[in-house]
Enzyme design. Structure first.
Site, PDB file in Angstrom:
ATOM      1  N   CYS A   1       0.821  -1.222   0.000  1.00  0.00           N
ATOM      2  CA  CYS A   1       0.000   0.000   0.000  1.00  0.00           C
ATOM      3  C   CYS A   1       0.853   1.271   0.000  1.00  0.00           C
ATOM      4  O   CYS A   1       0.337   2.361  -0.247  1.00  0.00           O
ATOM      5  CB  CYS A   1      -0.951   0.000   1.189  1.00  0.00           C
TER       6      CYS A   1
ATOM      7  N   HIS B   1      -3.092   7.511   2.135  1.00  0.00           N
ATOM      8  CA  HIS B   1      -3.536   6.203   1.649  1.00  0.00           C
ATOM      9  C   HIS B   1      -4.914   5.913   2.234  1.00  0.00           C
ATOM     10  O   HIS B   1      -5.141   6.066   3.445  1.00  0.00           O
ATOM     11  CB  HIS B   1      -2.521   5.142   2.089  1.00  0.00           C
TER      12      HIS B   1
ATOM     13  N   ASN C   1     -10.081   0.101   0.087  1.00  0.00           N
ATOM     14  CA  ASN C   1      -8.628   0.245   0.033  1.00  0.00           C
ATOM     15  C   ASN C   1      -8.117  -0.440  -1.237  1.00  0.00           C
ATOM     16  O   ASN C   1      -8.097  -1.665  -1.313  1.00  0.00           O
ATOM     17  CB  ASN C   1      -8.038  -0.388   1.298  1.00  0.00           C
TER      18      ASN C   1
HETATM   19  N1  COA Z   1     -18.428  -7.479  10.224  1.00  0.00           N
HETATM   20  C1  COA Z   1     -18.960  -7.651  11.437  1.00  0.00           C
HETATM   21  N2  COA Z   1     -18.191  -7.874  12.528  1.00  0.00           N
HETATM   22  C2  COA Z   1     -16.868  -7.941  12.366  1.00  0.00           C
HETATM   23  C3  COA Z   1     -16.264  -7.769  11.114  1.00  0.00           C
HETATM   24  C4  COA Z   1     -17.091  -7.549  10.018  1.00  0.00           C
HETATM   25  N3  COA Z   1     -16.620  -7.356   8.773  1.00  0.00           N
HETATM   26  N4  COA Z   1     -14.925  -7.882  11.259  1.00  0.00           N
HETATM   27  C5  COA Z   1     -14.678  -8.099  12.557  1.00  0.00           C
HETATM   28  N5  COA Z   1     -15.874  -8.137  13.236  1.00  0.00           N
HETATM   29  C6  COA Z   1     -16.077  -8.350  14.655  1.00  0.00           C
HETATM   30  C7  COA Z   1     -14.939  -9.088  15.307  1.00  0.00           C
HETATM   31  O1  COA Z   1     -15.114 -10.489  15.158  1.00  0.00           O
HETATM   32  C8  COA Z   1     -15.078  -8.640  16.732  1.00  0.00           C
HETATM   33  O2  COA Z   1     -16.133  -9.367  17.330  1.00  0.00           O
HETATM   34  P1  COA Z   1     -15.988  -9.892  18.853  1.00  0.00           P
HETATM   35  O3  COA Z   1     -15.804  -8.649  19.672  1.00  0.00           O
HETATM   36  O4  COA Z   1     -17.269 -10.611  19.052  1.00  0.00           O
HETATM   37  O5  COA Z   1     -14.769 -10.755  18.829  1.00  0.00           O
HETATM   38  C9  COA Z   1     -15.539  -7.197  16.608  1.00  0.00           C
HETATM   39  O6  COA Z   1     -16.091  -7.076  15.292  1.00  0.00           O
HETATM   40  C10 COA Z   1     -14.445  -6.183  16.776  1.00  0.00           C
HETATM   41  O7  COA Z   1     -13.337  -6.576  16.005  1.00  0.00           O
HETATM   42  P2  COA Z   1     -12.026  -5.720  15.957  1.00  0.00           P
HETATM   43  O8  COA Z   1     -11.029  -6.441  15.096  1.00  0.00           O
HETATM   44  O9  COA Z   1     -11.663  -5.336  17.349  1.00  0.00           O
HETATM   45  O10 COA Z   1     -12.554  -4.392  15.202  1.00  0.00           O
HETATM   46  P3  COA Z   1     -11.805  -3.066  14.986  1.00  0.00           P
HETATM   47  O11 COA Z   1     -12.547  -1.952  15.594  1.00  0.00           O
HETATM   48  O12 COA Z   1     -10.334  -3.178  15.272  1.00  0.00           O
HETATM   49  O13 COA Z   1     -11.930  -2.882  13.403  1.00  0.00           O
HETATM   50  C11 COA Z   1     -10.667  -3.116  11.403  1.00  0.00           C
HETATM   51  C12 COA Z   1     -11.362  -3.847  12.536  1.00  0.00           C
HETATM   52  C13 COA Z   1     -10.047  -4.170  10.483  1.00  0.00           C
HETATM   53  C14 COA Z   1     -11.696  -2.322  10.621  1.00  0.00           C
HETATM   54  C15 COA Z   1      -9.572  -2.158  11.975  1.00  0.00           C
HETATM   55  O14 COA Z   1      -8.776  -2.859  12.901  1.00  0.00           O
HETATM   56  C16 COA Z   1      -8.706  -1.588  10.908  1.00  0.00           C
HETATM   57  O15 COA Z   1      -9.149  -0.808  10.083  1.00  0.00           O
HETATM   58  N6  COA Z   1      -7.408  -1.931  10.914  1.00  0.00           N
HETATM   59  C17 COA Z   1      -6.508  -1.461   9.854  1.00  0.00           C
HETATM   60  C18 COA Z   1      -6.617  -2.403   8.697  1.00  0.00           C
HETATM   61  C19 COA Z   1      -6.038  -1.814   7.445  1.00  0.00           C
HETATM   62  O16 COA Z   1      -6.211  -0.667   7.156  1.00  0.00           O
HETATM   63  N7  COA Z   1      -5.332  -2.663   6.683  1.00  0.00           N
HETATM   64  C20 COA Z   1      -4.715  -2.243   5.476  1.00  0.00           C
HETATM   65  C21 COA Z   1      -3.581  -1.333   5.745  1.00  0.00           C
HETATM   66  S1  COA Z   1      -2.823  -0.843   4.291  1.00  0.00           S
END
Ligand code: COA
Length: 339
Positions: A119, A262, A292
């Site tokens: 990315c 990004h 993304n």
């Molecule tokens: N739909 C519904 N629920 C979801 C889900 C989805 N698509 N993905 C995860 N969950 C659930 C999880 O299972 C978890 O449930 P639980 O509490 O029962 O275990 C809950 O939502 C919270 O998950 P969590 O991983 O803590 O969420 P978060 O607030 O960290 O958000 C991301 C997840 C991926 C959106 C966030 O961490 C993020 O944006 N990270 C950066 C990723 C990124 O940008 N990657 C590319 C970089 S170039």
């Protein structure tokens, strides 16, 4: 590495273009495949839909269209290009996609190669191309950021599949007098020791070859991501790097016209802006409709904002790419537009 030292030439940022696949997949449609919902995706990421390459398209097609568009804006004939640089982690051909794009464009005098930095790829490619221009080795370069992460997604993994989309964006740069350099400074960083929180590793399957020897079969698994670690990395490292760059270039955050980050997650964009008290109205964002798109997000976003008149000639832009590697980088530049 950092900021301009002695150079022979400056750089002008002249043209932009982008291209997206025809297939549009909404959050509701994804929810018919995995256990997710529109509300969760919108609230946690800001994404509403993404574009995915279908059977009648290819990533090199998108690169070609984005490139044509950037060349048209720049009003350059393809044969005047010296270099075509394609930032991608998902080329149509592992030996490199840039030569195919160079040939389709008719850029018969340009050399072409791929560059992989996930990315951060577009930012790394942009900086690489500027160094060729600055040294006087070349005059005109087309830099394309393109990815098709949909091909490497586990579409049953709701933690990652909701985030990504496919696309391509391009920027045309050329040599300018050194005192008119539009690229004010840059910084690039890598930390492979943290690479395991976002990767797309090879599969390690072996076939019998001769006698007791074996050979590895080529292939890759799916994207593996620790979302929370990546989130923490982005909101910690991007502001810190931008801060260093602004200080080094003696630029006040208030004088920035746009923050062009990004497009990974709206919460990351807002968090970075808040660290510099940059109003959210100055934060360019289109991830709601593309998700993304990896190496493509920055040039797609720039092209949209140029074409709809938000980004105007002379505007000062702080840009930052970040992602797998881990890798991250930032640059300060002015948009010149076609002369
Ligand atoms: N739909 C519904 N629920 C979801 C889900 C989805 N698509 N993905 C995860 N969950 C659930 C999880 O299972 C978890 O449930 P639980 O509490 O029962 O275990 C809950 O939502 C919270 O998950 P969590 O991983 O803590 O969420 P978060 O607030 O960290 O958000 C991301 C997840 C991926 C959106 C966030 O961490 C993020 O944006 N990270 C950066 C990723 C990124 O940008 N990657 C590319 C970089 S170039």
């Amino acid at each position: 590495m950092t900021v301009n030292t002695t150079t022979n030439f400056g750089v002008s940022v002249i043209g932009s273009g982008c291209s997206s696949p025809a297939q549009k997949i909404t959050n509701e449609q994804l929810a018919s495949r995995v256990d997710t919902n529109d509300e969760w995706i919108k609230t946690r990421t800001g994404i509403r839909e993404r574009r995915i390459i279908g059977p009648n398209e290819s990533l090199s097609d998108l690169c070609f269209k984005a490139g044509v568009s950037a060349l048209e804006m720049a009003r350059w004939a393809p044969e005047t290009l010296d270099m075509v640089l394609v930032a991608t982690s998902t080329p149509d051909d592992l030996f490199g996609m840039a030569p195919q794009v160079q040939s389709k464009l008719g850029a018969c005098n340009a050399f072409a190669f791929d560059l992989t930095a996930a990315c951060s790829g577009f930012l790394f490619a942009f900086v690489t191309a500027t160094q060729f221009v600055r040294s006087g080795s070349i005059k005109r370069a087309l830099i394309i950021g393109a990815d098709q992460l949909s091909a490497w997604m586990d579409w049953d993994d709701r933690r990652s599949c909701v985030l990504f989309g496919d696309g391509a964006g391009a920027i045309a740069i050329e040599a300018s007098p050194v005192n008119q350099d539009a690229v004010i400074g840059f910084k690039l960083k890598s930390d492979g020791s943290r690479g395991d929180c976002l990767n797309l590793p090879q599969t390690r399957d072996f076939d019998p070859l001769v006698s007791s020897y074996q050979n590895q079969k080529g292939g890759f698994s799916n994207i593996e991501m620790n979302g929370q670690e990546v989130y923490k990395f982005a909101v910690r490292e991007v502001p810190s790097l931008l801060q260093d760059l602004l200080l080094k270039c003696e630029i006040d955050p208030e004088s920035l016209d746009w923050l062009l980050l990004h497009q990974a997650n709206q919460r990351i964009l807002n968090a970075v802006a808040d660290r510099f008290s940059i109003p959210h109205t100055k934060v360019l964002s289109n991830l709601a409709i593309y998700g993304n798109t990896s190496a493509a997000t920055i040039p797609i976003m720039l092209d949209e904002a140029v074409r709809d008149g938000r980004v105007k000639p002379g505007h000062l832009i702080a840009t930052s790419g970040f992602g797998a590697g881990l890798s991250w980088g930032a640059a300060l530049f002015r948009w010149n537009g076609p002369s």
